[in-house]
Design an enzyme around this catalytic site. Structure first.
Site, PDB file in Angstrom:
ATOM      1  NE  ARG A 228     -12.027   0.189  16.180  1.00 39.56           N
ATOM      2  CZ  ARG A 228     -12.010   1.102  17.142  1.00 39.56           C
ATOM      3  NH1 ARG A 228     -11.968   2.388  16.842  1.00 39.56           N
ATOM      4  NH2 ARG A 228     -12.023   0.732  18.400  1.00 39.56           N
ATOM      5  CD  GLU A 229     -11.906   6.685   8.885  1.00 37.47           C
ATOM      6  OE1 GLU A 229     -12.791   7.528   8.974  1.00 37.47           O
ATOM      7  OE2 GLU A 229     -10.702   6.979   8.719  1.00 37.47           O
TER       8      GLU A 229
ATOM      9  NE  ARG B  37       7.203  -0.785  -4.122  1.00 34.09           N
ATOM     10  CZ  ARG B  37       6.413  -1.760  -4.479  1.00 34.09           C
ATOM     11  NH1 ARG B  37       5.305  -1.515  -5.163  1.00 34.09           N
ATOM     12  NH2 ARG B  37       6.723  -2.999  -4.172  1.00 34.09           N
TER      13      ARG B  37
ATOM     14  CB  ALA C 227       7.092  -8.682  -2.588  1.00 32.38           C
TER      15      ALA C 227
ATOM     16  CD  GLU D 202       4.130 -11.055  -7.911  1.00 27.09           C
ATOM     17  OE1 GLU D 202       5.053 -10.320  -8.330  1.00 27.09           O
ATOM     18  OE2 GLU D 202       2.934 -10.831  -8.176  1.00 27.09           O
TER      19      GLU D 202
ATOM     20  CD  GLU E 180      -0.168  -6.104   2.791  1.00 29.29           C
ATOM     21  OE1 GLU E 180       0.748  -6.553   2.090  1.00 29.29           O
ATOM     22  OE2 GLU E 180      -0.302  -4.896   3.040  1.00 29.29           O
TER      23      GLU E 180
ATOM     24  CD  GLU F 163      -0.461  -3.386 -19.612  1.00 27.33           C
ATOM     25  OE1 GLU F 163      -1.369  -2.550 -19.506  1.00 27.33           O
ATOM     26  OE2 GLU F 163      -0.336  -4.126 -20.596  1.00 27.33           O
TER      27      GLU F 163
ATOM     28  CD  GLU G  27       5.306  -5.556 -11.155  1.00 28.68           C
ATOM     29  OE1 GLU G  27       5.292  -5.645  -9.924  1.00 28.68           O
ATOM     30  OE2 GLU G  27       5.448  -6.533 -11.907  1.00 28.68           O
TER      31      GLU G  27
END
Length: 176
Positions: free
Chosen positions: A36-37, A62, A74, A90, A117, A136, A138
């Protein structure tokens, strides 16, 4: 037959600044083994930040998809950080706003097939403006979008970020 897979050993682990990658050997329910990766991620939060009938949206480039996206504010959880504290941090960092009220909407796994996640979605209102303080690395711009426009842009395929889609659809379904 029990469907659980059992960890045997970690074959490889690579740690990055934000996430890691693991390759594990597991025992399957039929007693055979498999590999499993998966991406190891500390979790994240996102917030539907309401200004009347509008929602704060953040535009940013992105790199993995190579385009600017419009998303709800987010960010990644810091190690052992409380998700509610992360939402407040955030929201302020990315938009400058602070929330007078925040409530949990839902949590979900964005890609359970290859990442651990968990994304926690909140709704915030009673917002007060302030000064944004992005990380810094972003480069963001923030704009309030009417909900009606957001749903129209989603339908046209112009908003494609999964957490934003899920959060806005859940907000519409569950708001009370």
């Amino acid at each position: 037959m029990k469907l659980k897979e059992t960890f045997i050993r970690r074959k490889k682990e690579v740690r990055g600044r934000a996430v890691g990658f693991r390759i594990d050997e597991v025992r399957l329910p039929n007693r055979k083994t498999a590999v499993r990766e998966y991406l190891d991620h500390p979790g994240a939060v996102a917030v539907v930040a309401l200004l009347g009938d509008a929602v704060l949206m953040v535009k940013q480039f992105r790199y993995p998809v190579g385009v600017e996206t419009w998303e709800i504010p987010a960010g990644k959880l810091d190690r052992k950080e409380d998700p509610l504290a992360c939402v407040h941090r955030e929201l302020r960092e990315e938009t400058g706003y602070t929330a007078g009220r925040v409530r949990k909407l839902l949590s979900f796994w964005p890609t359970a097939a290859f990442a651990n996640e968990v994304n926690h979605i909140y709704v915030a209102d009673k917002l007060k403006p302030g000064e944004a303080d992005p990380d810094e690395d972003e480069f963001l711009s923030c704009q309030a979008w009417p909900l009606k426009k957001l749903y129209s842009e989603m339908k046209k395929g112009r908003i494609r970020d999964s957490k934003t889609l899920i959060a806005l659809l859940a907000y519409r379904a569950f708001k009370s």
